[in-house]
Design a protein around this motif. Sequence first.
Motif: not given
Length: 240
Positions: A17-38
């Motif tokens: 269930h990958a989250l679109d990085r261009g959508s909120w909240p994945a656009a937040l740097p901290a959330v993107a960091h978590l999703l990308d790296r764990g």
Amino acid sequence: MALHRYPVRRLEEDPAHALDRGSWPAALPAVAHLLDRGLDLGPATILVGENGSGKSTLVEAVALAYGLSAEGGSTGARHSTRSTESVLADHLRLVRNAGATRRGYFLRAETMHSFYTYLEENPRTGLPDISFHEMSHGESFLELAADRFRGRGLWVLDEPESALSFSGCLSLLSVLKGLLADGRSQVILSTHSPLLAALPGAEILELGPWGLRRRAWEDLELVGNWRSFLASPQRYLRHL
């Protein structure tokens, strides 16, 4: 390898269930960091950062993914007034430690008044409850933490300092420190308070445009700003 007994050892994106990085909240740097790296978790994790950096979004998602109520309570709570939570929990996978408890509790200061009403309308079986509405905001928050935060579990708190005085923050630290003593409980807390950020043994994550970064307490922007203000309030106040 040491056997960890606290509930959750890692947060990561659910690959199914990958989250679109261009959508909120994945656009937040901290959330993107978590999703990308764990993110590997220890017994206690403190999230600090400016408003809008994603602190509450992250702690809320962890609470929901664990099975806790978005507006506060345990895994059995069904309190809901208005659904405002993000979709992040639906895309998050919690890697649990083997044999760890599944108990937990979520406290967030912004929903406490309606949560007290929910507790009154749904009393514990065979147990009298505390008259939370008859106390001050800070007193009721501390009473709830001391009463519900017992034994093993995942204890999640979202900016609890908004309800607490200086001494109240110290009292909450005492409760959290006691919970962590046997290694079977875990605390995840977001805060703007340098006092709560000083929870002994906690790993501090500072959120910002960089995403997530581990910081020592004395190196936090939060701590530096408070030190500067207390040393010379007029330097700040004259610019208002």
